[in-house]
Design a protein around this motif. Structure first.
Motif, PDB file in Angstrom:
ATOM      1  N   ILE A  87      40.154  39.828  20.393  1.00 20.19           N
ATOM      2  CA  ILE A  87      39.567  38.516  20.646  1.00 20.19           C
ATOM      3  C   ILE A  87      38.394  38.666  21.614  1.00 20.19           C
ATOM      4  CG2 ILE A  87      40.030  36.250  21.691  1.00 20.19           C
ATOM      5  CD1 ILE A  87      42.904  36.554  20.656  1.00 20.19           C
ATOM      6  N   LYS A  88      37.291  38.000  21.257  1.00 20.95           N
ATOM      7  CA  LYS A  88      36.035  38.174  21.989  1.00 20.95           C
ATOM      8  C   LYS A  88      36.154  37.777  23.471  1.00 20.95           C
ATOM      9  CE  LYS A  88      31.140  37.082  21.481  1.00 20.95           C
ATOM     10  NZ  LYS A  88      30.165  36.200  20.819  1.00 20.95           N
ATOM     11  N   THR A  89      36.825  36.640  23.740  1.00 24.04           N
ATOM     12  CA  THR A  89      36.971  36.163  25.123  1.00 24.04           C
ATOM     13  C   THR A  89      37.721  37.182  25.980  1.00 24.04           C
ATOM     14  OG1 THR A  89      37.039  33.878  24.342  1.00 24.04           O
ATOM     15  CG2 THR A  89      37.868  34.267  26.553  1.00 24.04           C
ATOM     16  N   LEU A  90      38.807  37.729  25.437  1.00 23.06           N
ATOM     17  CA  LEU A  90      39.587  38.724  26.173  1.00 23.06           C
ATOM     18  C   LEU A  90      38.761  39.981  26.410  1.00 23.06           C
ATOM     19  CD1 LEU A  90      42.335  39.569  27.380  1.00 23.06           C
ATOM     20  CD2 LEU A  90      42.939  40.448  25.134  1.00 23.06           C
ATOM     21  N   GLN A  91      38.003  40.372  25.377  1.00 22.80           N
ATOM     22  CA  GLN A  91      37.160  41.570  25.485  1.00 22.80           C
ATOM     23  C   GLN A  91      36.136  41.399  26.619  1.00 22.80           C
ATOM     24  OE1 GLN A  91      35.597  42.425  21.636  1.00 22.80           O
ATOM     25  NE2 GLN A  91      35.667  44.634  21.928  1.00 22.80           N
ATOM     26  N   ASN A  92      35.498  40.225  26.657  1.00 22.92           N
ATOM     27  CA  ASN A  92      34.501  39.943  27.710  1.00 22.92           C
ATOM     28  C   ASN A  92      35.157  39.946  29.088  1.00 22.92           C
ATOM     29  OD1 ASN A  92      32.420  39.680  25.941  1.00 22.92           O
ATOM     30  ND2 ASN A  92      32.507  37.453  25.794  1.00 22.92           N
ATOM     31  N   THR A  93      36.333  39.314  29.188  1.00 19.12           N
ATOM     32  CA  THR A  93      37.026  39.239  30.482  1.00 19.12           C
ATOM     33  C   THR A  93      37.395  40.635  30.980  1.00 19.12           C
ATOM     34  OG1 THR A  93      37.951  37.103  29.827  1.00 19.12           O
ATOM     35  CG2 THR A  93      38.964  38.179  31.704  1.00 19.12           C
ATOM     36  N   LEU A  94      37.945  41.471  30.088  1.00 23.20           N
ATOM     37  CA  LEU A  94      38.337  42.828  30.479  1.00 23.20           C
ATOM     38  C   LEU A  94      37.118  43.653  30.885  1.00 23.20           C
ATOM     39  CD1 LEU A  94      41.018  43.635  27.736  1.00 23.20           C
ATOM     40  CD2 LEU A  94      41.432  43.005  30.110  1.00 23.20           C
ATOM     41  N   ARG A  95      36.009  43.450  30.160  1.00 28.17           N
ATOM     42  CA  ARG A  95      34.788  44.203  30.484  1.00 28.17           C
ATOM     43  C   ARG A  95      34.232  43.778  31.845  1.00 28.17           C
ATOM     44  NH1 ARG A  95      29.944  42.598  29.512  1.00 28.17           N
ATOM     45  NH2 ARG A  95      30.622  41.099  27.925  1.00 28.17           N
ATOM     46  N   GLN A  96      34.209  42.451  32.100  1.00 28.01           N
ATOM     47  CA  GLN A  96      33.669  41.961  33.366  1.00 28.01           C
ATOM     48  C   GLN A  96      34.568  42.327  34.551  1.00 28.01           C
ATOM     49  OE1 GLN A  96      33.391  37.809  32.284  1.00 28.01           O
ATOM     50  NE2 GLN A  96      31.180  37.908  32.035  1.00 28.01           N
ATOM     51  N   ASP A  97      35.895  42.350  34.315  1.00 27.75           N
ATOM     52  CA  ASP A  97      36.834  42.646  35.406  1.00 27.75           C
ATOM     53  C   ASP A  97      36.871  44.121  35.788  1.00 27.75           C
ATOM     54  OD1 ASP A  97      37.503  40.033  35.624  1.00 27.75           O
ATOM     55  OD2 ASP A  97      39.456  40.175  34.625  1.00 27.75           O
ATOM     56  N   LYS A  98      36.297  44.974  34.924  1.00 28.04           N
ATOM     57  CA  LYS A  98      36.348  46.418  35.187  1.00 28.04           C
ATOM     58  C   LYS A  98      35.540  46.736  36.441  1.00 28.04           C
ATOM     59  CE  LYS A  98      37.027  48.921  31.587  1.00 28.04           C
ATOM     60  NZ  LYS A  98      36.854  49.623  30.306  1.00 28.04           N
ATOM     61  N   GLU A  99      36.176  47.410  37.394  1.00 30.25           N
ATOM     62  CA  GLU A  99      35.511  47.755  38.659  1.00 30.25           C
ATOM     63  C   GLU A  99      35.445  49.259  38.817  1.00 30.25           C
ATOM     64  OE1 GLU A  99      37.122  45.574  42.101  1.00 30.25           O
ATOM     65  OE2 GLU A  99      38.404  44.555  40.646  1.00 30.25           O
ATOM     66  N   SER A 100      34.408  49.712  39.510  1.00 33.09           N
ATOM     67  CA  SER A 100      34.328  51.144  39.810  1.00 33.09           C
ATOM     68  C   SER A 100      35.251  51.431  40.991  1.00 33.09           C
ATOM     69  CB  SER A 100      32.893  51.534  40.159  1.00 33.09           C
ATOM     70  OG  SER A 100      32.424  50.743  41.225  1.00 33.09           O
ATOM     71  N   PHE A 101      36.040  52.479  40.869  1.00 30.91           N
ATOM     72  CA  PHE A 101      37.029  52.793  41.914  1.00 30.91           C
ATOM     73  C   PHE A 101      36.358  53.505  43.076  1.00 30.91           C
ATOM     74  CE2 PHE A 101      40.040  55.810  43.830  1.00 30.91           C
ATOM     75  CZ  PHE A 101      40.978  54.896  44.312  1.00 30.91           C
TER      76      PHE A 101
END
Length: 456
Positions: free
Chosen positions: A2-16
Motif C-alpha cells: 500500500i502506497k501510504t504505508l510505503q511512504n510512511t516507512l520511507r519517511q520514518d527511516k532514520e540514519s543510526f
C-alpha cells in the motif's frame, strides 16, 4: 504494498548514530514552548485526555462509547501517525501528604487529625492504589517547516478534542514543559518533586533541556535495560487472537508498576485499502481456480476446496465488505509496553505476569531482543515508531484495544470521600469548584451517613 504505508516507512527511516551520552538517547532535536517537538523532518504534539467510566457502564452505554471511539479512530488523518499512550505513574508520597493530609494546628484536635491522616495514609500505601494513570494522544507528521506542522496540528487537535468531548472525556494540549515532565517522571522515577524546567533560563544560559530530564545512566542489554537504579523491559504484541475482549488493555495496565503502553496507528485511505483487498481477493480466487483445474485434470470432479483456501476467501471477502459497506477503515497498528522494576528478579516476575495476561486473551506478548532502545523510544509518548511489527486491523478490531477504564476524581484542595470501586484510588473532590456545591448524603441504615457528614 500500500502506497501510504510505503511512504510512511520511507519517511520514518532514520540514519543510526551511536549515542555517546545518556542525553543522546533522547531523540528530540528541537522543541518549541507550545509543545511541538521535532525529530528530523518529523513534528509531534501531545494531548492529555481524561478517563471515562467505561468499565462500570451498562451494555448499551458501552456500545455507544465503543461506536464513538470508533468514530474517533475513523477521523484520524491518513497523512500522519497517531499514538495512544497509557502512563502508569507512581503516586508521589510528598505531594500526597501536602495536598490531602490535614495539617497540625497545635490544639486539642491534633490527636483526631493524626488518626484521620493515618487512615488516609493506610489507604494510599495499599499496593492496589499507589499508581495513577494518565492518557495521551500523540500526533506526528512529516512537514517542511514548523509553520506547516502547526497548521496541521491546529486542525487535527480541534477535531480530536471535539470527538473526545462526545465521549465525555476532557482534553488539553500539553506545552513543552508538561511534555518534558512526562519524560522526566519516567526516566527519574522517585524524583518527581525535583522537576524544575524554565525554557527561557535554559536558552539564556545555553543549557540543554535534556540535562534536566535524562536518567543518570542507561545500559541496554539483549532483553532488558538498566536505567539509573531501575530495571526496565520493552514488550510488544506479537500475535493477536481472532477474538479479543475490550478489557485486555485495562488488565495489562492494572499492574502496580511504573509502565507505559502505547498503540501506534497508521490509517490507510479507503480507496487504497479497497484496491489492495480486491487484488488479494483476485489472488485467492486464482489459487482456488488453479487448484480445481488440477483436480479436474486428475478426473476428480467432486473434490471440495480445502478448508484453508475457503477460509482465506471468506476472510478476504468479509474484509472487503467491511471497507465498502460497514464504514470501516484499514489501519496498521503496533502495541508496545515498557515496564520498570527495582530488581532483575522483580522485572522477570512482572514480565511473566504480563505475558500470562496476554495468553489469557490468546495473544502473545514477546520481549524485544536487541531492540530495547528502539522499543523504549517507541513506547514513550514522543511520536516516533521504530518497531516494524505492524498488524493490519479494521477500525472495530482496533477499537477493541480500548484505552478507557474508570473516571478518577482528584481535585486540588479537595476532601476525601471514599475509594473508587474499580481502580481503588482515593476520591478527592472539591465541591467549591462546582457550579452548585450542594450535595446529598444517601445510604442504607448504618452505612456511615452521619459520620461522613461530620467528617466533612
Amino acid at each position: 504494498m500500500i502506497k501510504t504505508l510505503q511512504n510512511t516507512l520511507r519517511q520514518d527511516k532514520e540514519s543510526f548514530t551511536l549515542p555517546k551520552s545518556v542525553q543522546d538517547t533522547i531523540p528530540i532535536h528541537r522543541l518549541w514552548p507550545d509543545g511541538v517537538f521535532q525529530f528530523g523532518s518529523k513534528f509531534s504534539k501531545t494531548i492529555r485526555f481524561s478517563d471515562i467510566n467505561y468499565a462500570i457502564a451498562s451494555k448499551e452505554d458501552k456500545t455507544a462509547m465503543f461506536l464513538n471511539y470508533s468514530e474517533l479512530l475513523n477521523a484520524l488523518d491518513t497523512g500522519s501517525t497517531t499514538k495512544f499512550t497509557i502512563n502508569n505513574k507512581r503516586l508521589n508520597r510528598q505531594n500526597f501528604e501536602k495536598e490531602i493530609l490535614l495539617p497540625r494546628r497545635d490544639d486539642y484536635l491534633d490527636g483526631y487529625r493524626a488518626e484521620y491522616n493515618a487512615m488516609l495514609t493506610d489507604k494510599v500505601t495499599d499496593s492496589s492504589n499507589s499508581v495513577i494513570q494518565e492518557r495521551y494522544i500523540t500526533m506526528s507528521v512529516h512537514r517542511k517547516n514548523i509553520g506547516e506542522a502547526r497548521s496541521f496540528f491546529d486542525r487535527v487537535t480541534a477535531d480530536i478534542t471535539t470527538r473526545l468531548s462526545h465521549l465525555d472525556s476532557h482534553a488539553e494540549e500539553l506545552d513543552a514543559v508538561e511534555r518534558l515532565r512526562i519524560l522526566h517522571d519516567f526516566y527519574r522515577t522517585g524524583e518527581e518533586t525535583e522537576y524544575r524546567m524554565d525554557l527561557q533560563d535554559c536558552m539564556k544560559k545555553g543549557h540543554s533541556f535534556k540535562d534536566a530530564i535524562c536518567p543518570d545512566s542507561l545500559e541496554v542489554k539483549k532483553d532488558h535495560f538498566v536505567m539509573g537504579k531501575k530495571f526496565g523491559r520493552v514488550l510488544f504484541l506479537k500475535e493477536f487472537a481472532s477474538y479479543i475482549k475490550d478489557s485486555m488493555i485495562n488488565e495489562l495496565t492494572a499492574l502496580n508498576r511504573s509502565l507505559m503502553l502505547s498503540i501506534d496507528v497508521i490509517p490507510v485511505p479507503t480507496d487504497e485499502a479497497v484496491k489492495e483487498m480486491q487484488n488479494r481477493l483476485l489472488g485467492v480466487e486464482t489459487n482456488v481456480a488453479n487448484w480445481q483445474r488440477r483436480q479436474n485434470t486428475n478426473n476428480n470432479f467432486s473434490a471440495v476446496v480445502p478448508y484453508d483456501m475457503e477460509q482465506q476467501r471468506k476472510e478476504t471477502r468479509e474484509m472487503l465488505d467491511d471497507l465498502t459497506t460497514r464504514d470501516q477503515r484499514m489501519m496498521f497498528a503496533v502495541v508496545t509496553l515498557v515496564h520498570l522494576a527495582d530488581s532483575k528478579e522483580e522485572l522477570d516476575s512482572d514480565t511473566e505476569t504480563l505475558q500470562s495476561i496476554a495468553r489469557k486473551h490468546l495473544c502473545q506478548l514477546s520481549i524485544l531482543n536487541w531492540q530495547q532502545a528502539d522499543g523504549l523510544v517507541t513506547a514513550l509518548p514522543l511520536g516516533l515508531r521504530r518497531i516494524d511489527a505492524l498488524r493490519t486491523l479494521t477500525t472495530e478490531a482496533l477499537a477493541v484495544l480500548m484505552p478507557f477504564k474508570a473516571q478518577e476524581i482528584r481535585d486540588q484542595g479537595g476532601v476525601y470521600y471514599g475509594q473508587n470501586v474499580i481502580s481503588k484510588n482515593l476520591i478527592i473532590a472539591n465541591r467549591k469548584e462546582l457550579l452548585n456545591g450542594n450535595g446529598f448524603v444517601l445510604g442504607v441504615s448504618g452505612s456511615g451517613k452521619s459520620f461522613a457528614a461530620k467528617r466533612e
